[in-house]
Scaffold this motif. Structure first.
Motif, PDB file in Angstrom:
ATOM      1  N   HIS A  65      37.829  -1.627 -28.739  1.00 13.71           N
ATOM      2  CA  HIS A  65      36.631  -2.400 -29.061  1.00 13.71           C
ATOM      3  C   HIS A  65      35.685  -1.593 -29.950  1.00 13.71           C
ATOM      4  CE1 HIS A  65      37.982  -5.569 -26.620  1.00 13.71           C
ATOM      5  NE2 HIS A  65      37.158  -5.490 -25.592  1.00 13.71           N
ATOM      6  N   GLN A  66      35.587  -0.291 -29.703  1.00 12.27           N
ATOM      7  CA  GLN A  66      34.739   0.537 -30.559  1.00 12.27           C
ATOM      8  C   GLN A  66      35.267   0.537 -31.988  1.00 12.27           C
ATOM      9  OE1 GLN A  66      31.685   2.052 -29.765  1.00 12.27           O
ATOM     10  NE2 GLN A  66      31.675   2.077 -31.998  1.00 12.27           N
ATOM     11  N   GLY A  67      36.590   0.531 -32.138  1.00 15.07           N
ATOM     12  CA  GLY A  67      37.179   0.434 -33.475  1.00 15.07           C
ATOM     13  C   GLY A  67      36.794  -0.864 -34.159  1.00 15.07           C
ATOM     14  N   ALA A  68      36.771  -1.965 -33.407  1.00 17.05           N
ATOM     15  CA  ALA A  68      36.367  -3.256 -33.970  1.00 17.05           C
ATOM     16  C   ALA A  68      34.898  -3.212 -34.380  1.00 17.05           C
ATOM     17  CB  ALA A  68      36.613  -4.369 -32.955  1.00 17.05           C
ATOM     18  N   ILE A  69      34.061  -2.583 -33.577  1.00 17.16           N
ATOM     19  CA  ILE A  69      32.645  -2.454 -33.919  1.00 17.16           C
ATOM     20  C   ILE A  69      32.478  -1.647 -35.199  1.00 17.16           C
ATOM     21  CG2 ILE A  69      30.479  -1.348 -33.192  1.00 17.16           C
ATOM     22  CD1 ILE A  69      31.280  -2.180 -30.291  1.00 17.16           C
ATOM     23  N   ASP A  70      33.217  -0.560 -35.306  1.00 17.39           N
ATOM     24  CA  ASP A  70      33.131   0.279 -36.504  1.00 17.39           C
ATOM     25  C   ASP A  70      33.543  -0.506 -37.752  1.00 17.39           C
ATOM     26  OD1 ASP A  70      32.276   2.306 -34.826  1.00 17.39           O
ATOM     27  OD2 ASP A  70      34.218   3.348 -34.823  1.00 17.39           O
ATOM     28  N   MET A  71      34.605  -1.311 -37.638  1.00 19.51           N
ATOM     29  CA  MET A  71      35.031  -2.136 -38.774  1.00 19.51           C
ATOM     30  C   MET A  71      33.979  -3.187 -39.107  1.00 19.51           C
ATOM     31  SD  MET A  71      39.083  -2.707 -38.035  1.00 19.51           S
ATOM     32  CE  MET A  71      39.260  -3.797 -39.435  1.00 19.51           C
ATOM     33  N   ALA A  72      33.384  -3.783 -38.088  1.00 24.93           N
ATOM     34  CA  ALA A  72      32.350  -4.794 -38.316  1.00 24.93           C
ATOM     35  C   ALA A  72      31.138  -4.186 -39.022  1.00 24.93           C
ATOM     36  CB  ALA A  72      31.947  -5.433 -36.991  1.00 24.93           C
ATOM     37  N   ARG A  73      30.818  -2.960 -38.680  1.00 21.71           N
ATOM     38  CA  ARG A  73      29.689  -2.291 -39.362  1.00 21.71           C
ATOM     39  C   ARG A  73      29.982  -2.069 -40.837  1.00 21.71           C
ATOM     40  NH1 ARG A  73      28.495   1.662 -34.348  1.00 21.71           N
ATOM     41  NH2 ARG A  73      27.067   0.277 -33.242  1.00 21.71           N
ATOM     42  N   VAL A  74      31.234  -1.775 -41.161  1.00 23.73           N
ATOM     43  CA  VAL A  74      31.615  -1.635 -42.570  1.00 23.73           C
ATOM     44  C   VAL A  74      31.430  -2.972 -43.285  1.00 23.73           C
ATOM     45  CG1 VAL A  74      33.515  -1.111 -44.164  1.00 23.73           C
ATOM     46  CG2 VAL A  74      33.205   0.281 -42.099  1.00 23.73           C
ATOM     47  N   GLU A  75      31.849  -4.059 -42.637  1.00 25.71           N
ATOM     48  CA  GLU A  75      31.658  -5.390 -43.236  1.00 25.71           C
ATOM     49  C   GLU A  75      30.178  -5.664 -43.470  1.00 25.71           C
ATOM     50  OE1 GLU A  75      31.826  -9.241 -44.712  1.00 25.71           O
ATOM     51  OE2 GLU A  75      33.333  -7.666 -44.717  1.00 25.71           O
ATOM     52  N   LEU A  76      29.327  -5.346 -42.492  1.00 28.41           N
ATOM     53  CA  LEU A  76      27.888  -5.575 -42.672  1.00 28.41           C
ATOM     54  C   LEU A  76      27.324  -4.743 -43.821  1.00 28.41           C
ATOM     55  CD1 LEU A  76      26.561  -5.773 -39.001  1.00 28.41           C
ATOM     56  CD2 LEU A  76      26.938  -7.646 -40.616  1.00 28.41           C
ATOM     57  N   GLN A  77      27.833  -3.537 -43.977  1.00 23.89           N
ATOM     58  CA  GLN A  77      27.318  -2.665 -45.030  1.00 23.89           C
ATOM     59  C   GLN A  77      27.816  -3.058 -46.418  1.00 23.89           C
ATOM     60  OE1 GLN A  77      28.050   1.508 -44.399  1.00 23.89           O
ATOM     61  NE2 GLN A  77      26.976   2.110 -46.263  1.00 23.89           N
ATOM     62  N   TYR A  78      29.091  -3.402 -46.527  1.00 25.15           N
ATOM     63  CA  TYR A  78      29.687  -3.617 -47.852  1.00 25.15           C
ATOM     64  C   TYR A  78      30.075  -5.057 -48.152  1.00 25.15           C
ATOM     65  CZ  TYR A  78      30.068   1.459 -47.819  1.00 25.15           C
ATOM     66  OH  TYR A  78      29.790   2.800 -47.765  1.00 25.15           O
ATOM     67  N   GLY A  79      30.227  -5.880 -47.126  1.00 19.77           N
ATOM     68  CA  GLY A  79      30.676  -7.248 -47.341  1.00 19.77           C
ATOM     69  C   GLY A  79      29.626  -8.105 -48.026  1.00 19.77           C
ATOM     70  N   LYS A  80      30.098  -9.199 -48.606  1.00 21.42           N
ATOM     71  CA  LYS A  80      29.201 -10.101 -49.321  1.00 21.42           C
ATOM     72  C   LYS A  80      29.194 -11.508 -48.733  1.00 21.42           C
ATOM     73  CE  LYS A  80      29.669  -7.542 -53.638  1.00 21.42           C
ATOM     74  NZ  LYS A  80      30.026  -6.347 -52.964  1.00 21.42           N
ATOM     75  N   ASP A  81      30.277 -11.906 -48.070  1.00 18.63           N
ATOM     76  CA  ASP A  81      30.383 -13.263 -47.561  1.00 18.63           C
ATOM     77  C   ASP A  81      29.498 -13.442 -46.330  1.00 18.63           C
ATOM     78  OD1 ASP A  81      31.839 -15.291 -45.579  1.00 18.63           O
ATOM     79  OD2 ASP A  81      32.324 -15.850 -47.662  1.00 18.63           O
ATOM     80  N   PRO A  82      28.562 -14.404 -46.361  1.00 15.85           N
ATOM     81  CA  PRO A  82      27.656 -14.577 -45.220  1.00 15.85           C
ATOM     82  C   PRO A  82      28.364 -14.980 -43.931  1.00 15.85           C
ATOM     83  CG  PRO A  82      27.217 -16.232 -46.932  1.00 15.85           C
ATOM     84  CD  PRO A  82      28.250 -15.296 -47.471  1.00 15.85           C
TER      85      PRO A  82
END
Length: 144
Positions: free
Chosen positions: A92-109
């Motif tokens: 789950h921590q790995g999923a959180i870390d990936m989600a944080r990358v999406e929040l930082q670099y992702g563009k799709d709302p």
């Protein structure tokens, strides 16, 4: 890619579609497959990859996966409940870390909203797993 049973095989490709190497291993937690060390590049099944991703998002995703895999590689206790709780917390921590990358670099709302939901939900589940582990300490193996 199969992670739990059988032989896992995957190929890494660069943005031009060229194959960089092959990763294989028997299930999770093996010392085979992909390893990454600072300044060493990526090794896939003993072969050095030609390039590392240059964009920060890809590098952050790869670092998150490396950390999660390392955290999940702890020795098993032999108690299925203990091992499940410990490994799922790391997963789950790995999923959180990936989600944080999406929040930082992702563009799709929509994906950014999903990433925030992952963070919220998985943070709660990690706490529940940690609470369970505190209430059910690992038993010491009986020596004969």
């Amino acid at each position: 890619m199969a992670l739990f049973a059988g032989t896992a095989v995957a190929q890494q490709t660069n943005p031009q579609g060229q194959t960089l190497g092959t990763m294989s291993g028997q299930g999770m937690g093996q010392d085979q497959g992909m390893t990454h060390g600072q300044g060493q590049g990526m090794h896939l099944g003993g072969q050095r990859a030609q390039t590392m991703p240059k964009d920060p998002a890809s590098r952050a995703y790869m670092e998150g996966m490396r950390k999660m895999n390392s955290d999940m590689r702890k020795p098993m206790t032999g108690d299925a409940d203990q091992d499940f709780a410990r490994m799922m917390a790391a997963h789950h921590q790995g999923a959180i870390d990936m989600a944080r990358v999406e929040l930082q670099y992702g563009k799709d709302p929509d994906l950014k909203a999903m990433a925030q939901k992952v963070i919220d939900d998985q943070t709660k589940e990690i706490q529940e797993l940690q609470d369970w582990l505190k209430q059910h300490p690992a038993k010491q193996a009986v020596k004969k």
